[in-house]
Design an enzyme around this catalytic site. Sequence first.
Site, mmCIF file in Angstrom:
data_model
loop_
_atom_site.group_PDB
_atom_site.id
_atom_site.type_symbol
_atom_site.label_atom_id
_atom_site.label_comp_id
_atom_site.label_asym_id
_atom_site.label_seq_id
_atom_site.Cartn_x
_atom_site.Cartn_y
_atom_site.Cartn_z
ATOM 1 N N ASN A 9 0.827 -1.194 0.237
ATOM 2 C CA ASN A 9 0.093 0.191 0.039
ATOM 3 C C ASN A 9 0.910 1.254 -0.111
ATOM 4 O O ASN A 9 1.141 1.475 1.192
ATOM 5 C CB ASN A 9 -0.743 0.025 1.258
ATOM 6 C CG ASN A 9 -1.663 1.117 1.485
ATOM 7 O OD1 ASN A 9 -1.818 2.052 0.534
ATOM 8 N ND2 ASN A 9 -2.397 1.460 2.699
ATOM 9 N N TRP A 10 0.971 1.827 -1.210
ATOM 10 C CA TRP A 10 1.893 2.844 -1.362
ATOM 11 C C TRP A 10 1.334 4.188 -0.729
ATOM 12 O O TRP A 10 1.959 5.391 -0.454
ATOM 13 C CB TRP A 10 2.277 3.276 -2.811
ATOM 14 C CG TRP A 10 3.093 2.047 -3.260
ATOM 15 C CD1 TRP A 10 3.225 0.971 -3.026
ATOM 16 C CD2 TRP A 10 3.511 1.979 -4.847
ATOM 17 N NE1 TRP A 10 3.961 0.281 -3.938
ATOM 18 C CE2 TRP A 10 4.281 0.820 -4.974
ATOM 19 C CE3 TRP A 10 3.619 3.175 -5.722
ATOM 20 C CZ2 TRP A 10 4.902 0.578 -6.169
ATOM 21 C CZ3 TRP A 10 4.238 2.569 -7.155
ATOM 22 C CH2 TRP A 10 4.854 1.383 -6.989
ATOM 23 N N LYS A 11 0.114 4.285 -0.291
ATOM 24 C CA LYS A 11 -0.451 5.544 0.235
ATOM 25 C C LYS A 11 -0.113 6.747 -0.720
ATOM 26 O O LYS A 11 -0.172 6.566 -1.881
ATOM 27 C CB LYS A 11 -0.252 5.703 1.662
ATOM 28 C CG LYS A 11 -0.277 4.322 2.484
ATOM 29 C CD LYS A 11 0.030 4.746 3.793
ATOM 30 C CE LYS A 11 -0.245 3.264 4.610
ATOM 31 N NZ LYS A 11 -0.332 3.654 6.325
ATOM 32 N N HIS A 99 -9.519 0.942 4.951
ATOM 33 C CA HIS A 99 -8.304 1.140 5.531
ATOM 34 C C HIS A 99 -8.617 2.076 6.911
ATOM 35 O O HIS A 99 -9.469 3.019 6.676
ATOM 36 C CB HIS A 99 -7.323 1.707 4.648
ATOM 37 C CG HIS A 99 -5.764 1.653 5.010
ATOM 38 N ND1 HIS A 99 -5.495 2.768 6.189
ATOM 39 C CD2 HIS A 99 -4.912 0.972 4.975
ATOM 40 C CE1 HIS A 99 -4.166 2.280 6.539
ATOM 41 N NE2 HIS A 99 -3.750 1.428 5.985
ATOM 42 N N GLU A 101 -6.779 4.507 8.020
ATOM 43 C CA GLU A 101 -6.899 5.755 7.740
ATOM 44 C C GLU A 101 -8.024 6.533 6.950
ATOM 45 O O GLU A 101 -8.450 7.672 7.069
ATOM 46 C CB GLU A 101 -5.610 6.304 6.805
ATOM 47 C CG GLU A 101 -4.358 5.933 7.642
ATOM 48 C CD GLU A 101 -3.009 5.590 6.889
ATOM 49 O OE1 GLU A 101 -3.048 5.633 5.513
ATOM 50 O OE2 GLU A 101 -2.117 5.170 7.292
ATOM 51 N N GLU A 171 -5.410 -5.334 10.685
ATOM 52 C CA GLU A 171 -4.325 -4.131 10.849
ATOM 53 C C GLU A 171 -4.580 -3.521 12.251
ATOM 54 O O GLU A 171 -5.600 -2.525 11.995
ATOM 55 C CB GLU A 171 -4.462 -3.187 9.748
ATOM 56 C CG GLU A 171 -4.151 -3.710 8.243
ATOM 57 C CD GLU A 171 -3.463 -2.884 7.329
ATOM 58 O OE1 GLU A 171 -2.176 -3.019 7.058
ATOM 59 O OE2 GLU A 171 -4.119 -1.698 7.187
ATOM 60 N N GLY A 177 2.306 2.164 10.843
ATOM 61 C CA GLY A 177 3.433 3.235 10.724
ATOM 62 C C GLY A 177 4.071 3.712 11.907
ATOM 63 O O GLY A 177 4.538 4.795 11.985
ATOM 64 N N SER A 217 3.467 -1.999 10.443
ATOM 65 C CA SER A 217 5.180 -2.158 10.728
ATOM 66 C C SER A 217 5.483 -3.616 10.235
ATOM 67 O O SER A 217 6.704 -4.007 10.791
ATOM 68 C CB SER A 217 5.240 -1.794 12.038
ATOM 69 O OG SER A 217 4.917 -0.422 12.046
ATOM 70 N N GLY A 238 2.753 -1.059 4.153
ATOM 71 C CA GLY A 238 2.727 0.174 4.041
ATOM 72 C C GLY A 238 4.160 0.815 3.685
ATOM 73 O O GLY A 238 4.658 0.763 2.716
HETATM 74 C C1 PEP Z 1 -0.956 0.173 6.269
HETATM 75 O O1 PEP Z 1 -0.981 1.277 6.419
HETATM 76 O O2 PEP Z 1 -1.511 -0.565 5.761
HETATM 77 C C2 PEP Z 1 0.524 -0.410 6.866
HETATM 78 C C3 PEP Z 1 0.518 -1.766 7.314
HETATM 79 O O3 PEP Z 1 1.363 0.492 7.058
HETATM 80 P P1 PEP Z 1 2.856 0.242 7.830
HETATM 81 O O4 PEP Z 1 3.276 -1.003 7.157
HETATM 82 O O5 PEP Z 1 3.650 1.540 7.440
HETATM 83 O O6 PEP Z 1 2.410 0.278 9.258
#
Ligand code: PEP
Length: 260
Positions: A9-11, A99, A101, A171, A177, A217, A238
């Site tokens: 997920n490049w956001k 998600h 976010e 998640e 993050g 993470s 992410g």
């Molecule tokens: C995400 O936002 O889906 C995610 C898992 O982010 P990260 O790996 O940066 O925690």
Amino acid sequence: MKHKLIVGNWKMNGSMQSSLELVDKIITHNSPAPGDKISPHYVICPPAVYLQELNKVINKSVVKLGAQDVSEYANGAYTGQVAAEMLKDIGCDYVIIGHSERRQYCGETDEMIARKFLAALAQNITPILCVGESLEAREANQTEKIILGQLNAVIDIVGAEKFAEGVIAYEPIWAIGTGKTASPEQAQEVHAAIRTLLISKLPKEIARKMMILYGGSVKASNAASLFVMPDIDGALVGGASLDAKDFLGIGEAAKMPHTN
Ligand code: PEP
């Protein structure tokens, strides 16, 4: 044995140039040599504006394309939204839905998320449904209640049979993050509860086949310890998906030996 599924997920990151370079590295790595171990399946979810261009590069590879969101509506006066049919048109096979976010910043509810799930399936796009608990909920021992509640809210609207066509991503919000990963045991505990829910709603074979990814993470250094857990079928990544070496390192941790 199921292939692991690794989703990036490049956001809202990168440029046209950096996206093309990242995709090129991922594709080059995924040209298997004879005797290679079985690779995981990869999906990348770049920002919407780059999907079409990146599809021209990845459509001849084994890597699949996914979007980060989809409209719950089929078409019409919904300024700024992108319909599932449009995503299919430009080569998307997956879409991330719900998600944390988007739940937090865009006010997405379980009902909207369920409608997005259906909109994706109607175009043969696999929805990757994200669920997760806050730190407060975990500390109040509410994790299972929250996660199963989020899943049941969608199952009640889409029906168990259609739900089985999606992918689930657990998640924990406190791990996204933040550099704090759930321990493999903490993640497995939730994944096992999700699997038990699926088994209660679906024929056992189908419930066992459904992919439950872990996200929060995930890095090359912690991926292997997560992937040995029986109900962790892959990762939604992410931050580490923005660097080819880190992302592919997670994929390496998910490689399985050939069984014949
Ligand atoms: C995400 O936002 O889906 C995610 C898992 O982010 P990260 O790996 O940066 O925690």
